[in-house]
Write a protein that holds these residues in place. Structure first.
Motif, PDB file in Angstrom:
ATOM      1  N   PRO A   1       3.038  48.980  63.954  1.00 35.86           N
ATOM      2  CA  PRO A   1       1.761  49.575  64.368  1.00 35.86           C
ATOM      3  C   PRO A   1       1.848  51.090  64.397  1.00 35.86           C
ATOM      4  O   PRO A   1       2.945  51.667  64.343  1.00 35.86           O
ATOM      5  CB  PRO A   1       1.555  49.005  65.771  1.00 35.86           C
ATOM      6  N   ALA A   2       0.703  51.728  64.489  1.00 39.10           N
ATOM      7  CA  ALA A   2       0.672  53.188  64.594  1.00 39.10           C
ATOM      8  C   ALA A   2       1.394  53.637  65.858  1.00 39.10           C
ATOM      9  O   ALA A   2       1.456  52.915  66.855  1.00 39.10           O
ATOM     10  CB  ALA A   2      -0.774  53.685  64.598  1.00 39.10           C
ATOM     11  N   VAL A   3       1.950  54.826  65.810  1.00 43.10           N
ATOM     12  CA  VAL A   3       2.677  55.365  66.957  1.00 43.10           C
ATOM     13  C   VAL A   3       1.701  55.665  68.086  1.00 43.10           C
ATOM     14  O   VAL A   3       0.658  56.296  67.884  1.00 43.10           O
ATOM     15  CB  VAL A   3       3.441  56.641  66.556  1.00 43.10           C
ATOM     16  N   ARG A   4       2.038  55.204  69.275  1.00 37.46           N
ATOM     17  CA  ARG A   4       1.226  55.453  70.464  1.00 37.46           C
ATOM     18  C   ARG A   4       2.144  55.904  71.601  1.00 37.46           C
ATOM     19  O   ARG A   4       3.279  55.455  71.726  1.00 37.46           O
ATOM     20  CB  ARG A   4       0.478  54.183  70.899  1.00 37.46           C
ATOM     21  N   ASN A   5       1.618  56.800  72.420  1.00 41.67           N
ATOM     22  CA  ASN A   5       2.289  57.218  73.662  1.00 41.67           C
ATOM     23  C   ASN A   5       3.687  57.783  73.401  1.00 41.67           C
ATOM     24  O   ASN A   5       4.633  57.499  74.144  1.00 41.67           O
ATOM     25  CB  ASN A   5       2.375  56.054  74.649  1.00 41.67           C
TER      26      ASN A   5
ATOM     27  N   GLY B   1      10.816  52.622  74.354  1.00 40.98           N
ATOM     28  CA  GLY B   1      12.056  53.352  74.153  1.00 40.98           C
ATOM     29  C   GLY B   1      12.490  53.461  72.714  1.00 40.98           C
ATOM     30  O   GLY B   1      13.564  53.992  72.425  1.00 40.98           O
ATOM     31  N   ASN B   2      11.673  52.967  71.771  1.00 42.64           N
ATOM     32  CA  ASN B   2      12.017  53.048  70.356  1.00 42.64           C
ATOM     33  C   ASN B   2      11.789  54.456  69.814  1.00 42.64           C
ATOM     34  O   ASN B   2      10.807  55.115  70.190  1.00 42.64           O
ATOM     35  CB  ASN B   2      11.173  52.065  69.549  1.00 42.64           C
ATOM     36  N   PRO B   3      12.638  54.927  68.904  1.00 42.07           N
ATOM     37  CA  PRO B   3      12.351  56.202  68.237  1.00 42.07           C
ATOM     38  C   PRO B   3      11.019  56.130  67.494  1.00 42.07           C
ATOM     39  O   PRO B   3      10.733  55.128  66.819  1.00 42.07           O
ATOM     40  CB  PRO B   3      13.516  56.358  67.258  1.00 42.07           C
ATOM     41  N   CYS B   4      10.211  57.156  67.631  1.00 39.41           N
ATOM     42  CA  CYS B   4       8.902  57.169  66.963  1.00 39.41           C
ATOM     43  C   CYS B   4       8.580  58.552  66.415  1.00 39.41           C
ATOM     44  O   CYS B   4       7.425  58.970  66.382  1.00 39.41           O
ATOM     45  CB  CYS B   4       7.805  56.680  67.895  1.00 39.41           C
ATOM     46  N   GLY B   5       9.605  59.249  65.977  1.00 39.75           N
ATOM     47  CA  GLY B   5       9.406  60.569  65.394  1.00 39.75           C
ATOM     48  C   GLY B   5      10.435  61.553  65.893  1.00 39.75           C
ATOM     49  O   GLY B   5      11.370  61.199  66.625  1.00 39.75           O
TER      50      GLY B   5
ATOM     51  N   VAL C   1       6.582  65.602  65.150  1.00 39.20           N
ATOM     52  CA  VAL C   1       6.231  64.820  63.969  1.00 39.20           C
ATOM     53  C   VAL C   1       6.294  63.346  64.363  1.00 39.20           C
ATOM     54  O   VAL C   1       7.370  62.826  64.662  1.00 39.20           O
ATOM     55  CB  VAL C   1       7.201  65.095  62.803  1.00 39.20           C
ATOM     56  N   LEU C   2       5.143  62.689  64.416  1.00 41.38           N
ATOM     57  CA  LEU C   2       5.096  61.268  64.725  1.00 41.38           C
ATOM     58  C   LEU C   2       5.455  60.477  63.475  1.00 41.38           C
ATOM     59  O   LEU C   2       4.979  60.786  62.378  1.00 41.38           O
ATOM     60  CB  LEU C   2       3.704  60.861  65.210  1.00 41.38           C
ATOM     61  N   ALA C   3       6.273  59.452  63.626  1.00 46.79           N
ATOM     62  CA  ALA C   3       6.683  58.644  62.472  1.00 46.79           C
ATOM     63  C   ALA C   3       7.106  57.265  62.942  1.00 46.79           C
ATOM     64  O   ALA C   3       7.755  57.114  63.984  1.00 46.79           O
ATOM     65  CB  ALA C   3       7.824  59.314  61.712  1.00 46.79           C
ATOM     66  N   LYS C   4       6.754  56.259  62.154  1.00 44.31           N
ATOM     67  CA  LYS C   4       7.159  54.890  62.468  1.00 44.31           C
ATOM     68  C   LYS C   4       8.642  54.665  62.181  1.00 44.31           C
ATOM     69  O   LYS C   4       9.298  53.884  62.860  1.00 44.31           O
ATOM     70  CB  LYS C   4       6.324  53.907  61.656  1.00 44.31           C
TER      71      LYS C   4
ATOM     72  N   ASP D   1       1.577  63.234  61.387  1.00 45.12           N
ATOM     73  CA  ASP D   1       1.578  61.840  61.850  1.00 45.12           C
ATOM     74  C   ASP D   1       1.739  60.997  60.591  1.00 45.12           C
ATOM     75  O   ASP D   1       0.805  60.846  59.800  1.00 45.12           O
ATOM     76  CB  ASP D   1       0.276  61.517  62.576  1.00 45.12           C
ATOM     77  N   VAL D   2       2.944  60.464  60.373  1.00 47.78           N
ATOM     78  CA  VAL D   2       3.277  59.839  59.091  1.00 47.78           C
ATOM     79  C   VAL D   2       3.902  58.462  59.323  1.00 47.78           C
ATOM     80  O   VAL D   2       4.204  58.064  60.453  1.00 47.78           O
ATOM     81  CB  VAL D   2       4.251  60.729  58.287  1.00 47.78           C
TER      82      VAL D   2
END
Length: 680
Positions: free
Chosen positions: A348-352, A158-162, A174-177, A41-42
């Motif tokens: 913000p941190a990645v959620r959902n 719908g935004n890419p988040c990893g 891999v979660l990523a902003k 989670d980065v």
């Protein structure tokens, strides 16, 4: 930053704005809903281990971001090392700290950077790989080898988040902003739905680099000496760059794999001691960028929170060629890494996060089976993200698909094609022969040297290559090509497609993503029973109850070298962190070498429980079977402790033993449609 600025200055004038027509949807098979474990989670994830990707990761980390880098190959620096474009052109002078380390023959962190007069005009592959790894370690960037990006994670908006990655341990999230796509053809941006110019059909221009031998002049590809050579003992081997035209049926991975094989056919020389793993091309199909600012050419239009570090940027193609020179690519990476870190800080941190699903009309019944575990077998209780029911593209239909092109897989491809089967041979590395070539253990220890083995030996001798390792790998390739086998290098088997115990295909990861190859028979030649185990086969592996793991090696590579057998480490083929540690360690251990091997020579791996399991007692008693397919000869050459009770009474000696191997020992109990070869 001069080369980078030049690209930016011409982006507006020569930028490409293209609208790509929707391509016809590929055939699909269904994949049921599942939960994917989260391993990182980065703030920023970098996909691709190029010099630009490493530079971006370092810059982002230095700007305060938490970073993870997923490298598809077993090393970093593929833009230089996979293509062997290892030299500086006239007028190129290293300026950034990373570039100065790469092109210095004496600088070792934390030593101060050398003066310009100390720079070399080229670097050995191992030095490039070491310096890049040391840069990531110094910046405290987590990174792993052998990881392909396979899907884009999306948040509620719908935004890419990893990304989701696949490797020999399984598949993980891999979660990523922010995502930085440092792959050679912006494969991750393509997964995310970015718009690209269409890849032109017909002949395309590629280059391929060969070390050693003589230039193949006359009809065919143009060739030039690039002005450098590498020493092998007292001999100097010149470096040649071929420029050739190859017909290409589009920009898919399968089409590019076919072009790569054609380029190998045209550039192989009996005297060569090394050759590029892949052809090089300035991508003819750039992305449509945002054009909003000086980083607009590197931001895909319509795709948020993503940057491209590579030749698919929205700039003129002659400027893209300049951008792909390593110094310019590192400058670009540093610029984008800093921008990505700044953007991540504001998010913000990645959620959902999830892998979105979609309804599909499957072309075959069944479901995808795979390992959904962490990057280490010991990781338990990890958080997960949902992957909704969705489709997985079908990449092809074959009579036989062979996963792994090693000592078992390369001959399996030849035999299947000779029997008239439409055959695909898939290999993660970029040469065939496995331990016997890529692993440098070229000499027979023992063996029954008759039958097909005698044919191989005769063929390698008749080919007459100066180096036996190079020659044998090339013979395997030529023999498969002659038989009609299709070969995909750079492709990893990561699962199986199964219906009620019948294996109907293999799941593979390519740089383009994940897909299914449907086949009437799947031949698992991974050496680790990867496909069979994913399909649900019962397996056995030395565990905590046995002090019996066999020693492993990872050899240094020196130009012109032959047999190089090492045993100095222990390694688990199912643990990509374990392999990461071994590769990093071995590059330090052999840092004076030209390069390092890419195949870990493990001697004990996961194996199936077959319809028949051969025991040491069966071998000692010379037990025969009605379905014997192989007559093997060797002895118990142990590289560790022995645990079978027989050895307490009869310790393993050096006497030659004959073993009869039945077909049923290659068939996983409870599964149909699959055969397992080798150590698996």
């Amino acid at each position: 930053m001069n080369a980078f600025k030049t690209c930016l200055s011409l982006a507006a004038a020569f930028g490409i704005s293209a609208t790509v027509a929707a391509a016809e949807a590929p055939p699909m098979v269904a994949e049921s809903a599942r939960a994917i474990p989260v391993v990182y989670d980065v703030d920023v994830v970098v996909v691709g281990g190029s010099t630009g990707g490493v530079s971006a990761a370092v810059a982002a980390a230095q700007a305060g971001a938490k970073v993870f880098l997923a490298a598809p190959r077993p090393y970093l620096g593929e833009d230089m090392c996979a293509t062997l474009r290892l030299w500086l052109e006239e007028g190129e002078t290293p300026a950034s700290p990373l570039a100065r380390q790469i092109f210095s023959v004496q600088a070792e962190p934390p030593a101060p950077a050398p003066a310009p007069k100390d720079f070399a005009r080229h670097a050995k592959p191992l030095h490039v790989k070491r310096m890049l790894a040391q840069a990531l370690l110094a910046a405290k960037v987590d990174f792993l080898f052998g990881c392909y990006a396979t899907e884009i994670l999306r948040d509620d908006a719908g935004n890419p988040c990893g990304v989701v990655i696949a490797n020999r341990s399984g598949r993980q999230a891999v979660l990523a902003k922010v995502i930085i796509d440092a792959t050679d053809r912006a494969w991750v941006a393509r997964m995310a739905g970015a718009q690209f110019q269409p890849y032109p059909r017909g002949p395309q221009t590629f280059t391929r680099v060969v070390v050693g031998g003589e230039p193949k002049e006359g009809e065919g590809p143009a060739v030039r000496k690039v002005g450098l050579s590498f020493a092998a003992g007292a001999k100097q081997h010149d470096v040649f760059e071929y420029t050739l035209q190859v017909p290409v049926a589009g920009g898919s991975w399968a089409a590019l794999a076919a072009a790569d094989q054609a380029a190998r056919d045209k550039t192989f020389h009996l005297g060569q001691v090394d050759a590029a793993e892949t052809v090089f091309q300035v991508p003819p199909d750039p992305v449509k960028g945002t054009g909003r600012d000086d980083l607009g050419p590197f931001r895909p239009a319509g795709v948020a929170r993503m940057y491209i570090v590579g030749g698919c940027a929205d700039v003129a193609r002659d400027e893209a060629a300049k951008l792909l020179r390593p110094l310019a690519l590192m400058d670009l990476g540093a610029k984008i890494g800093a921008a990505a870190a700044a953007e991540a800080k504001a998010l913000p941190a990645v959620r959902n996060a999830k892998v979105p699903g979609a309804k599909v009309t499957p072309v075959a019944a069944g479901d995808v089976k795979e390992f959904l575990v962490g990057v280490r077998p010991t990781q338990q209780g990890l958080p997960t993200v949902p992957s909704e029911a969705r489709g997985v593209p079908v990449l092809g239909r074959y009579d036989a698909v062979v996963i792994g092109g090693g000592t078992g897989g390369a001959p399996a491809g030849i035999a299947a094609s000779r029997q008239g089967a439409k055959t695909l041979l898939v290999e993660y590395l970029h040469g065939l022969g496995g331990v016997g070539t890529m692993g440098m253990i070229i000499k027979y220890y023992h063996g029954n040297r008759s039958g097909f083995t005698a044919e191989v030996d005769k063929g390698v001798k008749e080919l007459g290559a100066a180096n036996e390792v190079v020659g044998k790998a090339e013979w395997w390739r030529q023999a498969n090509r002659k038989a009609g086998t299709e070969i995909w290098f750079g492709t990893m088997g990561v699962g199986a497609f199964v219906e009620n115990g019948l294996v109907k295909g293999a799941v593979v990861a390519t740089p383009e993503g994940r897909g299914v190859v449907l086949a009437k028979t799947v031949i698992d030649s991974t050496g680790n029973a990867d496909i069979a185990a994913a399909a649900g086969a019962q397996t056995d592996y030395t565990g905590g109850e046995d002090v019996a793991v066999q020693g492993a090696g990872l050899p240094p590579l020196n130009l012109g070298a032959g047999y190089t057998n090492t045993d100095y480490m222990f390694a688990d083929d199912t643990d990509v962190v374990d392999f990461w540690q071994l590769f990093v360690y071995a590059r330090e251990k052999f840092k004076g070498a030209y390069d390092l091997g890419q195949l870990v020579d493990t001697r004990e791996r996961r194996r199936i429980v077959g319809d028949v399991t051969i025991s040491p007692m069966d071998i000692i008693l010379s037990r025969t079977w009605p379905d014997t397919v192989v007559l093997a000869k060797s002895n118990f050459d142990s590289h560790g402790f022995t645990v079978h009770p027989l050895f307490f009474a009869i310790p393993p000696g050096r006497e030659s033993i004959t073993a009869y191997v039945p077909l049923r020992a290659l068939l996983p109990k409870g599964l149909d449609g699959i055969v397992v070869t080798g150590l698996g």
